[in-house]
Enzyme design. Structure first.
Site, PDB file in Angstrom:
ATOM      1  N   ASP A  30     -10.232  39.726   2.684  1.00 20.52           N
ATOM      2  CA  ASP A  30     -11.364  39.177   2.834  1.00 20.52           C
ATOM      3  C   ASP A  30     -12.463  40.357   2.193  1.00 20.52           C
ATOM      4  O   ASP A  30     -12.479  41.379   2.361  1.00 20.52           O
ATOM      5  CB  ASP A  30     -11.828  38.964   4.420  1.00 20.52           C
ATOM      6  CG  ASP A  30     -13.057  37.765   4.212  1.00 20.52           C
ATOM      7  OD1 ASP A  30     -12.769  36.837   4.711  1.00 20.52           O
ATOM      8  OD2 ASP A  30     -14.164  38.110   3.687  1.00 20.52           O
ATOM      9  N   SER A 123     -10.119  20.431  -0.923  1.00 23.37           N
ATOM     10  CA  SER A 123     -11.045  19.797  -0.289  1.00 23.37           C
ATOM     11  C   SER A 123     -11.270  18.382  -0.630  1.00 23.37           C
ATOM     12  O   SER A 123     -10.897  17.985  -1.978  1.00 23.37           O
ATOM     13  CB  SER A 123     -12.615  20.302  -0.866  1.00 23.37           C
ATOM     14  OG  SER A 123     -13.587  19.643  -0.467  1.00 23.37           O
ATOM     15  N   TYR A 147     -18.263  22.987  -8.121  1.00 20.35           N
ATOM     16  CA  TYR A 147     -17.451  23.231  -7.024  1.00 20.35           C
ATOM     17  C   TYR A 147     -16.257  22.528  -6.883  1.00 20.35           C
ATOM     18  O   TYR A 147     -14.996  22.872  -6.904  1.00 20.35           O
ATOM     19  CB  TYR A 147     -18.235  23.447  -5.693  1.00 20.35           C
ATOM     20  CG  TYR A 147     -17.279  23.295  -4.561  1.00 20.35           C
ATOM     21  CD1 TYR A 147     -16.626  24.439  -4.072  1.00 20.35           C
ATOM     22  CD2 TYR A 147     -17.181  22.102  -3.701  1.00 20.35           C
ATOM     23  CE1 TYR A 147     -15.582  24.294  -2.957  1.00 20.35           C
ATOM     24  CE2 TYR A 147     -16.351  22.254  -2.793  1.00 20.35           C
ATOM     25  CZ  TYR A 147     -15.481  23.213  -2.278  1.00 20.35           C
ATOM     26  OH  TYR A 147     -14.854  23.067  -0.977  1.00 20.35           O
ATOM     27  N   LYS A 151     -11.980  23.202  -7.719  1.00 21.96           N
ATOM     28  CA  LYS A 151     -10.634  22.861  -6.701  1.00 21.96           C
ATOM     29  C   LYS A 151      -9.783  22.058  -7.629  1.00 21.96           C
ATOM     30  O   LYS A 151      -8.696  22.207  -7.398  1.00 21.96           O
ATOM     31  CB  LYS A 151     -11.260  22.171  -5.599  1.00 21.96           C
ATOM     32  CG  LYS A 151     -12.114  22.895  -4.397  1.00 21.96           C
ATOM     33  CD  LYS A 151     -11.133  24.036  -4.050  1.00 21.96           C
ATOM     34  CE  LYS A 151     -11.940  24.750  -2.897  1.00 21.96           C
ATOM     35  NZ  LYS A 151     -11.268  26.040  -2.464  1.00 21.96           N
ATOM     36  N   LEU A 198     -24.280  19.575   7.775  1.00 29.31           N
ATOM     37  CA  LEU A 198     -24.984  19.040   8.833  1.00 29.31           C
ATOM     38  C   LEU A 198     -25.103  19.471  10.033  1.00 29.31           C
ATOM     39  O   LEU A 198     -26.021  19.883  10.916  1.00 29.31           O
ATOM     40  CB  LEU A 198     -24.486  17.359   9.002  1.00 29.31           C
ATOM     41  CG  LEU A 198     -25.067  16.564   9.839  1.00 29.31           C
ATOM     42  CD1 LEU A 198     -26.334  16.118   9.866  1.00 29.31           C
ATOM     43  CD2 LEU A 198     -24.091  15.074  10.298  1.00 29.31           C
ATOM     44  N   GLY A 292     -26.365  13.973  -5.119  1.00 27.74           N
ATOM     45  CA  GLY A 292     -24.765  14.132  -4.977  1.00 27.74           C
ATOM     46  C   GLY A 292     -24.152  13.623  -3.893  1.00 27.74           C
ATOM     47  O   GLY A 292     -22.924  13.635  -3.980  1.00 27.74           O
TER      48      GLY A 292
HETATM   49  N1  UFG Z   1     -26.969  15.684   5.935  1.00 28.87           N
HETATM   50  C1  UFG Z   1     -28.247  15.186   6.691  1.00 28.87           C
HETATM   51  N2  UFG Z   1     -28.974  16.152   7.048  1.00 28.87           N
HETATM   52  C2  UFG Z   1     -28.923  17.601   6.942  1.00 28.87           C
HETATM   53  C3  UFG Z   1     -27.643  17.972   6.305  1.00 28.87           C
HETATM   54  C4  UFG Z   1     -26.663  16.912   6.080  1.00 28.87           C
HETATM   55  O1  UFG Z   1     -28.223  14.161   6.590  1.00 28.87           O
HETATM   56  O2  UFG Z   1     -29.429  18.418   7.129  1.00 28.87           O
HETATM   57  C5  UFG Z   1     -25.923  14.509   5.807  1.00 28.87           C
HETATM   58  C6  UFG Z   1     -25.594  14.655   4.297  1.00 28.87           C
HETATM   59  O3  UFG Z   1     -26.617  13.803   3.397  1.00 28.87           O
HETATM   60  C7  UFG Z   1     -24.241  13.852   4.172  1.00 28.87           C
HETATM   61  C8  UFG Z   1     -23.785  14.417   5.795  1.00 28.87           C
HETATM   62  O4  UFG Z   1     -24.867  14.863   6.376  1.00 28.87           O
HETATM   63  O5  UFG Z   1     -24.318  12.580   4.203  1.00 28.87           O
HETATM   64  C9  UFG Z   1     -22.639  15.489   5.628  1.00 28.87           C
HETATM   65  O6  UFG Z   1     -23.185  16.496   4.842  1.00 28.87           O
HETATM   66  P1  UFG Z   1     -22.398  17.960   4.903  1.00 28.87           P
HETATM   67  O7  UFG Z   1     -23.291  18.705   3.904  1.00 28.87           O
HETATM   68  O8  UFG Z   1     -22.303  18.351   6.100  1.00 28.87           O
HETATM   69  O9  UFG Z   1     -20.905  17.565   4.306  1.00 28.87           O
HETATM   70  P2  UFG Z   1     -20.708  16.862   2.672  1.00 28.87           P
HETATM   71  O10 UFG Z   1     -19.893  15.905   3.125  1.00 28.87           O
HETATM   72  O11 UFG Z   1     -21.818  17.005   2.045  1.00 28.87           O
HETATM   73  O12 UFG Z   1     -19.854  18.086   2.263  1.00 28.87           O
HETATM   74  C10 UFG Z   1     -18.664  18.601   3.088  1.00 28.87           C
HETATM   75  C11 UFG Z   1     -18.595  20.186   2.442  1.00 28.87           C
HETATM   76  C12 UFG Z   1     -17.993  20.160   1.081  1.00 28.87           C
HETATM   77  C13 UFG Z   1     -16.848  19.442   0.977  1.00 28.87           C
HETATM   78  C14 UFG Z   1     -16.977  17.914   1.508  1.00 28.87           C
HETATM   79  C15 UFG Z   1     -15.483  17.135   1.470  1.00 28.87           C
HETATM   80  O13 UFG Z   1     -19.728  20.822   2.485  1.00 28.87           O
HETATM   81  O14 UFG Z   1     -17.694  21.376   0.598  1.00 28.87           O
HETATM   82  O15 UFG Z   1     -17.504  18.064   2.788  1.00 28.87           O
HETATM   83  O16 UFG Z   1     -15.993  15.970   1.850  1.00 28.87           O
HETATM   84  F1  UFG Z   1     -16.450  19.271  -0.365  1.00 28.87           F
END
Ligand code: UFG
Length: 342
Positions: A30, A123, A147, A151, A198, A292
């Site tokens: 790492d 992912s 990103y 992958k 989240l 996105g």
């Molecule tokens: N969200 C909120 N408020 C926040 C953060 C997130 O409402 O403060 C929502 C986002 O809009 C989304 C959901 O919570 O609808 C999940 O968001 P995350 O950022 O936790 O996760 P994502 O699904 O966007 O992405 C994650 C990883 C990516 C990966 C993906 C695979 O961060 O690297 O899952 O499905 F590619």
């Protein structure tokens, strides 16, 4: 000996614990670009054994060759990669360099050392905006950011490699949304800088480091208007890697597996579950959609159930309780530091 690149990160560190628990010896490589060396102590406290450690980037072929020369490595688990979607849009070259170039360097060193067993961290992001749900492994892949494209490119390289030489054994794991922490409360996610995901943002609200949780959109065509994801407990995900290693021992070629629970949980449901499980209240407000984001994403994990003989068994309550226990542990370690009021 299993070589674990990125073994001090969130998923990598929990996988080290699972591997050690299953009796494997572990060598972590790492570069600490998004992790801390303290995580080695945490792994040792939880697992009762300490992995060997080399501080190096996967792009450093000299260090990699040295690691292969000095240790009897039977298989590699390759976690080391950048993973922030928005950052990848700003810094595409850095993402291709580290995620694609780093993997190429690793594969060349593995080939030279005669190590041909690999578990790769992919992912669910490779599915882009899925046309059908639940998502099966044969769904079309579509990159919506650098990103995700990094992958997909690595997956394609691995497919070509496995096709070129039947002695390669490759398991490609597509993770859905890992959350939670080790149930000991001693190991969990420690994002550097402002978190994007989240659960870490929700935890910041719970300890009052952040005033309010922004909900990115309540007007999606979903069960309650918020986005739906397949949240999976990180320890279940880690155990999936041990199952993948067992699978590798008996299968050559390359196989892809979804690692998810197979159930969609909305952002609102996750907030509510967290409040129920922990007794904390989460002030929240609805803001605009995040660029996105896809509305819904959850796995068909049947292939992993049947072929890896793996099933996640920790529910949403465990995901929330364990994440909260870890957050309180972090706060107690930082007593007197920045605001942290569990
Ligand atoms: N969200 C909120 N408020 C926040 C953060 C997130 O409402 O403060 C929502 C986002 O809009 C989304 C959901 O919570 O609808 C999940 O968001 P995350 O950022 O936790 O996760 P994502 O699904 O966007 O992405 C994650 C990883 C990516 C990966 C993906 C695979 O961060 O690297 O899952 O499905 F590619």
């Amino acid at each position: 000996m299993i070589l674990v690149t990125g073994g001090l990160g969130f998923i990598g560190s929990h996988t080290c614990v699972s591997l050690l628990g299953a009796g494997h010896d572990v060598l972590v490589l790492d570069d600490l670009s998004n992790s801390s060396v303290d995580v080695l102590d945490r792994i040792e406290r939880v697992a009762g054994r300490r992995p060997l450690f080399v501080r190096a980037s996967v792009s450093d072929t000299d260090q990699l060759a040295e690691a292969f020369a000095q240790h009897d490595v039977g298989a590699v688990m390759h976690f080391a990669a950048f993973k922030a979607v928005a950052e990848s849009v700003r810094l595409p070259l850095a993402y291709y360099d580290n995620n694609v170039g780093g993997t190429l360097a690793l594969l060349s060193c593995m080939k030279a050392a005669g190590v041909r067993s690999l578990v790769f961290s992919s992912s669910a992001t490779v599915y882009g905006s899925p046309a059908t749900l639940p998502i099966r492994e044969d769904c079309p892949r579509f990159a919506v950011n650098p990103y995700g494209r990094s992958k997909i490119i690595v997956e394609d390289i691995l497919t070509d490699l496995a096709g070129s030489d039947p002695s390669w054994r490759i398991v490609n794991l597509r993770y859905f949304n890992p959350v939670g922490a080790h149930e000991s409360g001693l190991l969990g996610e420690q994002p550097r800088g402002a978190p994007n995901n989240l659960m870490p943002r929700l935890l910041q609200v719970a300890v009052k480091q952040r005033e309010v949780l922004d909900i990115f959109g309540d007007d999606y065509p979903t069960k309650d208007g918020s986005c739906v994801r397949d949240f999976i407990h990180v320890v279940d995900l880690a155990d999936g890697h041990v199952a993948a290693l067992r699978y590798l021992a008996e299968h050559s070629g390359m196989t892809s597996f979804n690692l998810g629970v197979g159930r969609g949980i909305s952002v609102f449901e996750m907030c509510h579950a967290f409040e129920q499980s922990t007794g904390q209240s989460l002030p929240r407000r609805i803001v605009g959609r995040r660029a996105g984001d896809v509305a819904e994403c959850w796995a068909d994990a049947t292939r992993a159930h049947t072929e890896l003989n793996w099933r996640p068994n920790r529910d949403i309550d465990a995901m929330c309780r364990d994440a909260w226990r870890w957050q309180r542990h972090l706060c107690s370690e930082n007593r007197g530091g920045s605001v942290c009021r569990p």
